[in-house]
Write an enzyme that holds these catalytic residues in place. Structure first.
Site, PDB file in Angstrom:
ATOM      1  CD  GLU A 197      -3.660  -5.816   3.147  1.00 39.35           C
ATOM      2  OE1 GLU A 197      -4.515  -5.111   3.724  1.00 39.35           O
ATOM      3  OE2 GLU A 197      -2.441  -5.619   3.204  1.00 39.35           O
ATOM      4  CD  GLU A 199      -3.120  -1.039   2.124  1.00 41.19           C
ATOM      5  OE1 GLU A 199      -3.085  -0.184   3.027  1.00 41.19           O
ATOM      6  OE2 GLU A 199      -4.066  -1.862   2.008  1.00 41.19           O
TER       7      GLU A 199
END
Ligand code: AHR
Length: 519
Positions: free
Chosen positions: A315, A197
């Site tokens: 995720e 991320e």
């Protein structure tokens, strides 16, 4: 709103309501064609994720000294529940955690490993669980390890050295450190994430797309010089209120010669307590995948000999209650979501989307495995299985099957200005050796059963096996000693068939998997 638009909107609503008046079983069609194969349901779609966060590793996977742990400190009850879940690949060590993590702190004699303040979640990291503990754990479980490097505060040589420690076969410094720590044979870790991320402003060492790509490109080069056989996953979009399409475009353009996957992350929630809107989030997941697939194709079209690039949805989950301000959001029990029946149905929504896009989505990792937004929940004395555990386990049986392209006609509904979506969210897979077809159907209608005709497969012996998950109260949760309320019902049922068609009623707010032995 103009009069014309108001009449049109009223007409649309009327259409939807006339199709779905309470008590009535509306017609739907699901047409199956065994020749229309979209791609393999890759076993890695049933991956999972374990981060150094809250009680996922410490107190979940690893609890030395616990009567429930084995000689290496691994919780045996958690291992068994993980095996039964059908997990195929495990991502580690983060998540946000990894962007401040120095893997070298987690090797060697435990007594001399440093305790460090942990920058992502505000805890202290004891470092008693590191690369060797993780990789031995994966071997015990028989799951593929997937390591994410630190592309936040970390350096390229940290990443390079990590590959050497884990995979080095020659007599070199880091491979020798591994040998000194008791492991002679290289672990041969194939899957490596190029950071987590990094597009998110919350990330330690957050970068813009250009800076990230420069870092990742050089990291990839250095890591591949140590082990050319590794597969690399670029950090794709996780920040959908930012320029997520722009991020992916730059990353793909710059890294297209090096990467094998690009990631997506999505968490959904039901903050406004609207069941049907909650389960319409599948439309967003489909859209993220379709847009990224288009970007991958566009990138490849400019290459003479394009490298295959797939999507790793590494995720995904429901996560909204244990976020802001509560003890479960910030305390020792961070991110400990207690899941209910509607969350279990949402598992079907995500997995249907991955299966429908099986040509491009080749890995998906539920976040996370134990305690932290997880299907398995422990305390010092044992564990319980959250409602989300059961669909995950059942879908995992379809790994390796062929995903089928379907025709689905069903009553629709609409969220805001988005395109209308069918109440029935469907995917199907085929296992050719046993001629077995699986039809996965989420009925997103809160109030109405929907009767569908399933066409194209004649059930052998006139029977289908039904796996069905629902509960009259969608908010039903589990706890210790009481985890049997939201469990699937299974039965063999005579299919009311006419030739290669039969009908089935999908109950309101339910997830059904029909297993059909084709004639
Ligand atoms: O899974 C919890 C967190 O969600 C991860 O650490 C991060 O990558 C994401 O924002």
């Amino acid at each position: 709103m103009s009069l014309r638009k108001t009449i049109a909107a009223a007409g649309l609503l009327l259409l939807m309501f006339s199709a779905l008046s309470p008590g009535q079983a509306p017609e739907a069609r699901i047409k199956i064609d065994l020749d229309r194969v979209l791609g393999e349901v890759h076993p890695h779609l049933f991956g999972n994720f374990a981060e150094h966060l809250g009680r996922c590793i410490y107190g979940g996977i690893y609890e030395p000294g616990s009567p429930l742990a084995d000689a290496d400190g691994y919780r045996k009850d958690v291992m068994e529940a993980t095996r039964n879940l059908g997990v195929t690949i495990l991502r580690w060590p983060g998540g946000n955690f990894v962007s401040g993590y120095d893997w070298k702190d987690g090797i060697g004699p435990r007594a001399s490993r440093p305790v460090r303040p942990e920058g992502a979640w505000g805890a202290l990291e004891p470092n008693t669980f590191g690369a060797d503990e993780f990789l031995r754990y994966c071997e015990r479980l028989g799951v593929e390890p997937y390591i994410c490097i630190n592309a936040g505060l970390g350096t390229i040589s940290d990443a390079r050295d990590w590959v050497e420690y884990v995979n080095g076969a020659q007599k070199t410094y880091w491979a020798d450190q591994r040998r000194k720590n008791g492991r002679d044979r290289p672990y041969a870790v194939k899957y490596w994430g190029l950071g987590n991320e990094i597009d998110g402003p919350w990330q330690l060492g957050h970068k813009n797309a250009e800076d990230y790509s420069k870092f990742a490109l050089e990291a990839a080069k250095a890591m591949r010089r140590v082990d050319p056989s590794i597969k690399l996953i670029a950090s794709g979009s996780s920040f959908f209120s930012g320029d997520w399409i722009g991020w992916n475009r730059v990353v793909l353009e710059k890294l297209r010669e090096e990467i094998d996957y690009i990631s997506l992350h999505t968490y959904i929630g039901n903050r406004d307590n609207n069941f049907e809107r909650f389960l319409a989030n599948g439309q967003l997941v489909d859209n993220y995948i379709e847009v990224l697939k288009g970007q991958i194709l566009a990138t490849q079209s400019a290459m003479r000999n394009p490298r295959p690039i797939y999507i790793a949805y590494d995720e995904w989950n429901v996560w909204y209650r244990a976020r802001g301000g509560s003890e479960h959001a910030t305390g020792a029990t961070r991110l400990e979501e207690i899941y209910n029946c509607e969350d279990a149905l949402a598992m079907g929504m995500f997995l249907n989307s991955f299966i429908r896009n099986a040509d491009i989505v080749k890995m998906a990792n539920l976040a996370q495995l134990v305690n932290v937004i997880a299907p398995i929940f422990t305390n010092a004395k044992g564990l319980f299985l959250q409602p989300i555990y059961f669909p995950l386990m059942e879908y995992a049986r379809q790994r390796g099957n062929q995903s089928l392209d379907l025709l689905v006609k069903a009553p629709t509904y609409q969220v805001g200005n988005r395109k209308p979506i069918p109440y029935l969210d469907v995917s199907a897979t085929y296992e050719p050796k046993g001629r077995t077809v699986y039809v996965n159907v989420l009925n997103r209608s809160e109030k109405n059963d929907i009767r569908a005709s399933l066409e194209g497969v004649a059930p052998a012996g006139g029977n289908v096996d039904v796996w069905e998950l629902s509960h009259a109260d969608l908010k039903t949760t589990h706890t210790f000693g009481d985890d049997r309320k939201v469990r699937p019902q299974t039965r063999r049922q005579a299919a009311s068939s006419q030739g290669a068609a039969f009908s089935h009623t999908f109950p309101k707010h339910s997830l059904t998997i029909l297993k059909i032995q084709a004639q």
